[in-house]
Design an enzyme around this catalytic site. Structure first.
Site: not given
Ligand code: FAD
Ligand code: UDP
Length: 371
Positions: A174, A178, A252, A283, A308, A356, A358
């Site tokens: 991911r 470069r 996780r 982080r 985190e 997974y 985005d």
């Molecule tokens: P969610 O946002 O999880 O929405 C699902 C919703 O369903 C929730 O509000 C939940 O409460 C609700 N729900 C579940 N079960 C029920 C139920 N039984 N009844 C009623 N409601 C329910 N993407 C990026 O592009 N850039 C990033 O930097 C990035 N950072 C991330 C960092 C973290 C820690 C995480 C976990 C994800 C990150 N993502 C990022 C991914 C991004 O969060 C997801 O792509 C996006 O939120 C997915 O949307 P979703 O609607 O599928 O899920």
């Molecule tokens: N990763 C790493 N070192 C870093 C940042 C990321 O080894 O400083 C690895 C780690 O395994 C992580 C993966 O790269 O799960 C993807 O990183 P990303 O930042 O995309 O993770 P996310 O946004 O999903 O937390």
């Protein structure tokens, strides 16, 4: 006749985008959400005048112009470019792996020298000659052993709670690699944060849509959804929909420790990764840097930071990352077969697909659906 065309379970980016597109087509929708707010994981909370990404830092990035133009219809995005830095035992390195990192690691100044260092390290490693079988082999074959030991191994083992030799290779692919001096974490053409925060995006998508918060699909009258709607859009966890009848999927998750610091600028960057195992968190996010740039950073004398701590999911926690090991991949596949048989249910988003994604691919998937 039932009252709604779609009952949408979950108000995250999938549910909200679906509701918007359905409404545009004249369909009647009800969104139910079990949390006390709308927006799923992109929801922000205002603390000390700063938008805090309550469920983890979210940076929108895409190369799909259709998706970028779509989200910009609801809220303008700023010019934030993610350039995390890594702190390894007090020494700072730029990420992702680029000429700045190679200079900091080895003192090399040209792409040719950097390639030579990586090549030498790869040659010394056993796995050369066969396809990388796990994350450790993949990482060493991409960037060599020095970078693996300093910036990847401990971080990854903290993040996933498993040895790198037991994790799939694709996780590390991911990250860009470069041979130019470029600290942009993404290769995409478009990137940014909504000006005023993600809630504006969600409010725009859900404007005029009937929504109920604190309503859990499984605990409410809507469980019997066919009394209310023609179709169900389900964005909750895949195994929960089927009452865990084949077993539980692992996730996780991350525990956030958020605090207000009485300084204008705590760490000088939105994202600082701690890549040594001696620091228990992976982080630290300083939220103001997502939306404030240059001298404006000093205007608010306070700042909000979140540490985190990755943790193994237990029932009752927030499921965040699917665990893509052999057991979970096979179990998810079995659940997906059950899901295929539910012809009037759409399983959408990260939780219901156990994949997974985005944000941008989530929006793209909905825009490409025939609703
Ligand atoms: P969610 O946002 O999880 O929405 C699902 C919703 O369903 C929730 O509000 C939940 O409460 C609700 N729900 C579940 N079960 C029920 C139920 N039984 N009844 C009623 N409601 C329910 N993407 C990026 O592009 N850039 C990033 O930097 C990035 N950072 C991330 C960092 C973290 C820690 C995480 C976990 C994800 C990150 N993502 C990022 C991914 C991004 O969060 C997801 O792509 C996006 O939120 C997915 O949307 P979703 O609607 O599928 O899920
Ligand atoms: N990763 C790493 N070192 C870093 C940042 C990321 O080894 O400083 C690895 C780690 O395994 C992580 C993966 O790269 O799960 C993807 O990183 P990303 O930042 O995309 O993770 P996310 O946004 O999903 O937390």
């Amino acid at each position: 006749m039932v009252k709604y065309d779609y009952l949408i379970v979950g108000s995250g980016l999938f549910g909200a985008t679906f509701a918007y597109c359905a409404r545009q087509k004249g369909k009647r929708c009800l969104v139910i959400e079990r949390r006390s707010h709308l927006g799923g994981n992109v929801y922000c909370e205002n603390v000390a005048g700063i938008n805090v990404h309550k469920y983890g830092a979210h940076i929108f990035h895409t190369s799909n112009k259709k998706v970028w133009d779509f989200v910009n219809c609801f809220v303008e995005f700023n010019r934030y470019t993610n350039c995390p830095v890594a702190n390894y035992r007090g020494k700072m390195f730029n990420l992702p792996f680029n000429m700045n990192t190679f200079y900091q690691m080895w003192g090399v100044t040209t792409p040719a020298e950097a390639r030579q260092r990586i090549e030498a390290s790869r040659k010394a490693y056993d796995s050369v000659g066969h396809e990388p079988q796990n994350l450790e082999e993949q990482a060493i074959s991409l960037v060599g052993e020095d970078i693996y030991r300093t910036l990847i191994k401990d971080y990854t083992e903290k993040q996933w709670g498993r040895p790198c030799t037991e994790l799939p290779a694709f996780i590390i692919r991911r990250l860009p690699l470069r041979f130019v001096y470029d600290n942009n974490y993404f290769n995409d053409a478009y990137q940014g944060i909504p000006i005023g925060g993600y809630n504006k995006l969600i409010e725009g998508l859900l404007e005029g849509v009937e929504c109920l918060t604190e309503t859990d699909f499984f605990q409410s009258e809507y469980r019997d959804w066919r009394r209310y709607a023609r179709k169900l859009v389900y964005t909750g966890p895949l195994d929960e929909y089927f009452g865990y009848r084949l077993g539980r999927l692992d996730w996780r998750t991350v525990s956030f420790r958020t605090r207000v610091e009485p300084v204008a600028n705590f760490q000088g960057n939105a994202v600082v990764n701690y890549t040594s195992h001696e620091v228990p968190y992976t982080r630290v996010i300083e939220h103001k840097h997502f939306e404030t740039f240059g001298p404006a950073v000093e205007e608010n004398p306070q700042t909000v930071v979140s540490e985190e701590y990755p943790v193994e999911y237990q029932p009752g926690m927030e499921p965040y990352y699917p665990v893509n090991d052999v057991r979970n991949n096979a179990l998810a596949e079995d659940y997906r077969k059950l899901a295929e048989a539910e012809t009037d249910v759409i399983f959408g988003g990260r939780l219901a697909q156990y994949r997974y994604y985005d944000m941008a691919p989530i929006v793209e998937a909905v825009l490409d659906m025939s609703i």
